[in-house]
Design an enzyme around this catalytic site. Structure first.
Site, PDB file in Angstrom:
ATOM      1  N   SER A   1      29.479  28.820  32.241  1.00 62.08           N
ATOM      2  CA  SER A   1      29.406  29.799  33.331  1.00 62.08           C
ATOM      3  C   SER A   1      29.587  29.119  34.682  1.00 62.08           C
ATOM      4  O   SER A   1      29.623  29.786  35.709  1.00 62.08           O
ATOM      5  CB  SER A   1      28.069  30.547  33.299  1.00 62.08           C
TER       6      SER A   1
ATOM      7  N   ASN B   1      15.713  29.865  32.159  1.00 63.31           N
ATOM      8  CA  ASN B   1      15.559  31.326  32.113  1.00 63.31           C
ATOM      9  C   ASN B   1      14.899  31.892  33.367  1.00 63.31           C
ATOM     10  O   ASN B   1      15.347  32.916  33.902  1.00 63.31           O
ATOM     11  CB  ASN B   1      14.773  31.735  30.868  1.00 63.31           C
TER      12      ASN B   1
ATOM     13  N   THR C   1      36.793  73.909  53.073  1.00 65.09           N
ATOM     14  CA  THR C   1      36.111  73.999  51.781  1.00 65.09           C
ATOM     15  C   THR C   1      37.214  74.258  50.775  1.00 65.09           C
ATOM     16  O   THR C   1      38.217  74.915  51.101  1.00 65.09           O
ATOM     17  CB  THR C   1      35.084  75.148  51.714  1.00 65.09           C
ATOM     18  N   HIS C   2      37.087  73.719  49.583  1.00 66.99           N
ATOM     19  CA  HIS C   2      38.140  73.818  48.559  1.00 66.99           C
ATOM     20  C   HIS C   2      39.471  73.254  49.075  1.00 66.99           C
ATOM     21  O   HIS C   2      40.536  73.665  48.609  1.00 66.99           O
ATOM     22  CB  HIS C   2      38.359  75.266  48.090  1.00 66.99           C
TER      23      HIS C   2
ATOM     24  N   SER D   1      57.417  50.460  53.258  1.00 64.39           N
ATOM     25  CA  SER D   1      58.011  50.543  51.926  1.00 64.39           C
ATOM     26  C   SER D   1      59.170  49.555  51.861  1.00 64.39           C
ATOM     27  O   SER D   1      59.870  49.344  52.850  1.00 64.39           O
ATOM     28  CB  SER D   1      58.507  51.965  51.686  1.00 64.39           C
TER      29      SER D   1
ATOM     30  N   LYS E   1      58.894  54.683  56.074  1.00 65.49           N
ATOM     31  CA  LYS E   1      57.532  54.885  55.566  1.00 65.49           C
ATOM     32  C   LYS E   1      56.458  54.062  56.275  1.00 65.49           C
ATOM     33  O   LYS E   1      56.673  52.926  56.648  1.00 65.49           O
ATOM     34  CB  LYS E   1      57.475  54.527  54.059  1.00 65.49           C
TER      35      LYS E   1
ATOM     36  N   ASN F   1      52.566  53.594  55.064  1.00 64.59           N
ATOM     37  CA  ASN F   1      51.637  54.011  54.016  1.00 64.59           C
ATOM     38  C   ASN F   1      50.194  53.585  54.313  1.00 64.59           C
ATOM     39  O   ASN F   1      49.963  52.486  54.807  1.00 64.59           O
ATOM     40  CB  ASN F   1      52.065  53.413  52.676  1.00 64.59           C
TER      41      ASN F   1
ATOM     42  N   GLU G   1      43.905  53.584  50.616  1.00 69.04           N
ATOM     43  CA  GLU G   1      44.143  53.789  49.181  1.00 69.04           C
ATOM     44  C   GLU G   1      43.407  52.736  48.357  1.00 69.04           C
ATOM     45  O   GLU G   1      42.827  53.032  47.305  1.00 69.04           O
ATOM     46  CB  GLU G   1      45.640  53.739  48.881  1.00 69.04           C
TER      47      GLU G   1
ATOM     48  N   TYR H   1      14.799  36.635  27.096  1.00 68.59           N
ATOM     49  CA  TYR H   1      16.103  36.173  27.559  1.00 68.59           C
ATOM     50  C   TYR H   1      17.092  36.112  26.393  1.00 68.59           C
ATOM     51  O   TYR H   1      16.776  35.671  25.297  1.00 68.59           O
ATOM     52  CB  TYR H   1      16.009  34.774  28.204  1.00 68.59           C
TER      53      TYR H   1
ATOM     54  N   GLN I   1      23.957  36.104  30.883  1.00 63.68           N
ATOM     55  CA  GLN I   1      24.827  35.266  31.716  1.00 63.68           C
ATOM     56  C   GLN I   1      25.954  36.096  32.340  1.00 63.68           C
ATOM     57  O   GLN I   1      26.441  35.784  33.421  1.00 63.68           O
ATOM     58  CB  GLN I   1      25.408  34.138  30.853  1.00 63.68           C
TER      59      GLN I   1
ATOM     60  N   LYS J   1      26.263  38.123  36.165  1.00 65.41           N
ATOM     61  CA  LYS J   1      26.812  37.630  37.428  1.00 65.41           C
ATOM     62  C   LYS J   1      28.258  38.075  37.656  1.00 65.41           C
ATOM     63  O   LYS J   1      28.687  38.260  38.793  1.00 65.41           O
ATOM     64  CB  LYS J   1      26.695  36.106  37.470  1.00 65.41           C
TER      65      LYS J   1
HETATM   66  N1  ARG Z   1      23.811  30.086  32.411  1.00 66.27           N
HETATM   67  C1  ARG Z   1      22.687  30.832  31.967  1.00 66.27           C
HETATM   68  C2  ARG Z   1      22.734  32.251  32.545  1.00 66.27           C
HETATM   69  O1  ARG Z   1      23.443  32.481  33.446  1.00 66.27           O
HETATM   70  C3  ARG Z   1      21.435  30.155  32.393  1.00 66.27           C
HETATM   71  C4  ARG Z   1      20.264  30.349  31.479  1.00 66.27           C
HETATM   72  C5  ARG Z   1      20.552  29.777  30.161  1.00 66.27           C
HETATM   73  N2  ARG Z   1      19.397  29.711  29.350  1.00 66.27           N
HETATM   74  C6  ARG Z   1      19.438  29.343  28.071  1.00 66.27           C
HETATM   75  N3  ARG Z   1      18.361  29.273  27.470  1.00 66.27           N
HETATM   76  N4  ARG Z   1      20.589  29.156  27.464  1.00 66.27           N
HETATM   77  O2  ARG Z   1      22.052  33.125  32.087  1.00 66.27           O
END
Ligand code: ARG
Length: 472
Positions: free
Chosen positions: A23, A110, A155-156, A277, A283, A285, A290, A317, A322, A325
């Site tokens: 990650s 965790n 309205t509408h 365009s 044009k 735009n 949008e 956990y 993970q 994020k």
């Molecule tokens: N990279 C993990 C996450 O974003 C961190 C926690 C990982 N914990 C574990 N016991 N593998 O959640």
């Protein structure tokens, strides 16, 4: 590469497994929060006597160096080390040897990751609050610039009644104001420290959770370690709040796209926020709007994504978390840049005053005023509605606007109520009344009810809003 956790493993993790589970490619965004957390943790361990003074000092010095390496872009992130936490911990041991390995006492990734995420979310929600404030300020400025300009109300998406342009635009002020309050409320649940929950059960180490809570600026600490490491409600709430902001922006964008079209010709968008365009030389735009509308769908996807991630997840956990994020970062980034764009749009848009006035009274938009006048003279509203409906039908057939007609044209439709009116008022006076009824600015000012579009009501509201803004 050796992993901080591979003691019990006899086989190496495959490259594919590393690529699949890493990650750090995205959670390195949390690095500075992770350093702040570690700093608070080490200070606490020192105070508790878990780390000796000189040990703590050496770790803190190394953490400072790592922070500088990260800030200057010199830090080398390694996928093999999985995530931001282990990258930083590994660098610590590179710098100060075995002492670096002591930092993880009394905590787990965790509680560490969810603490980082809370710090990240807190800071970003605060930034979003100030962006919302800026947008609200531009709305007020623009409303004041066109404070008394009649504008068509729909309205509408059918022309309904004239309103002030300022009244129309301020509608969005109130949406963004609610968004602001919602985020402030969410922040109460974001700003709670889970640190010290460790893996799931707390720790046998003599830690002081109050100390780290204070050091990291949290308002409170969590009271159930199992909930603390697995709870992501605060992220769901956050993304929901942001999705709502984007929905409001999307509606405003849709309005402005329509109003800036050739057919409506009510709004002129700044060239700097439009594109041309590649084939049609004429044009211009409204791409900024949008995309603002389009990006709203990303927020909905993020919201459904995080809700789905949590559904059916057993305590506590799980590595699934993970992925939280991915949704969070996208939601925050998209909302921030869209708020910046929409602020520019509002600041720079121009209203075509002649067109706005012309449309505000077009398509028999003042018919309600005639019906309400008649009913205030004692004609039951349903009858008044019917009378004016027939009168409008006549006007359509005659291809005339209401202000091209007069009381003389109306009186044929009044039936048994004609005498009531004409006994009370002279014909001359009724002509004058009729003229006033079909005048859009007068119609607007007749809506002199709290929250209505009358000029003095809108001015009063702006006064209240400006006072609130100064105070809050
Ligand atoms: N990279 C993990 C996450 O974003 C961190 C926690 C990982 N914990 C574990 N016991 N593998 O959640």
């Amino acid at each position: 590469m050796e992993k901080p956790w591979d003691g019990r493993f006899s086989e190496k993790v495959s490259k594919l497994m590393e690529d699949f589970t890493e990650s750090v490619s995205f959670d390195k965004r949390l690095a500075l929060y992770d350093i702040a957390l570690s700093t608070a943790h080490v200070l606490m361990l020192k105070k508790q006597g878990v780390l000796k003074e000189n040990e703590a000092e050496e770790i803190l010095k190394a953490l400072k160096q790592i922070r500088e390496e990260i800030e200057s872009g010199k830090f080398v992130w390694k996928k093999e080390l999985e995530d931001v936490h282990m990258n930083i911990e590994k660098r610590l041991t590179e710098l100060i040897g075995d002492l670096g390995k002591k930092i993880h006492i009394g905590r787990s990734r965790n509680d560490q990751v969810v603490t980082d995420v809370r710090l990240f979310t807190r800071e970003n929600l605060k930034e979003i609050l100030s962006l919302l404030k800026e947008v609200k300020k531009e709305i007020i400025k623009k409303a004041k610039e066109y404070i008394d300009l009649p504008f068509p109300g729909y309205t509408h998406l059918q022309l309904a009644q004239p309103v002030l342009f300022s009244h129309y635009l301020l509608a969005y002020y109130f949406m963004f104001d609610r968004d602001e309050n919602r985020i402030k409320d969410t922040l109460k649940r974001v700003n709670i420290s889970p640190l010290g929950s460790a893996a799931l059960a707390g720790t046998t180490v003599n830690i002081d959770r109050e100390f780290t809570k204070e050091a990291l600026g949290f308002d409170n600490i969590t009271l159930n370690s199992m909930d603390a490491v697995s709870d992501r409600d605060f992220l769901i709430e956050t993304i929901f709040d942001l999705a709502l902001i984007m929905m409001h922006i999307s509606r405003l964008s849709e309005d402005l796209i329509i109003y800036s079209s050739y057919e409506f010709n009510l709004i002129d968008l700044p060239d700097s926020l439009c594109t041309g365009s590649s084939i049609m030389p004429q044009k211009k735009n409204p791409d900024a709007l949008e995309l603002a509308r389009g990006k709203c769908s990303r927020l909905y996807a993020d919201l459904v994504g995080i809700l789905t991630l949590l559904k059916g997840l057993p305590l506590t956990y799980n590595r699934d978390l993970q992925e939280d994020k991915i949704f969070l970062f996208d939601a925050i980034d998209t909302t921030k840049i869209t708020l910046k764009i929409i602020k520019e749009v509002i600041k720079n848009l121009k209203v075509n005053k002649e067109r706005a006035y012309e449309l505000s009274k077009a398509n028999y938009a003042l018919a309600t005023d005639i019906a309400e006048f008649l009913s205030k003279e004692g004609i039951p509203f349903r009858d008044a509605h019917n009378i004016v409906g027939k009168f409008v039908r006549f006007a359509i057939d005659a291809q005339k606007d209401l202000d091209e007609l007069s009381y003389k044209d109306l009186r044929g439709f009044l039936g048994k109520y004609k005498d009531t009116l004409e006994k009370k008022y002279s014909l001359e006076y009724l002509e004058k009344i009729y003229k006033d009824l079909v005048n859009p600015l007068k119609a607007i000012n007749r809506r002199n009810v709290v929250g209505g579009t009358a000029l003095n009501q809108v001015k009063k509201v702006i006064e209240i809003l400006e006072k609130n803004n100064l105070e809050g």
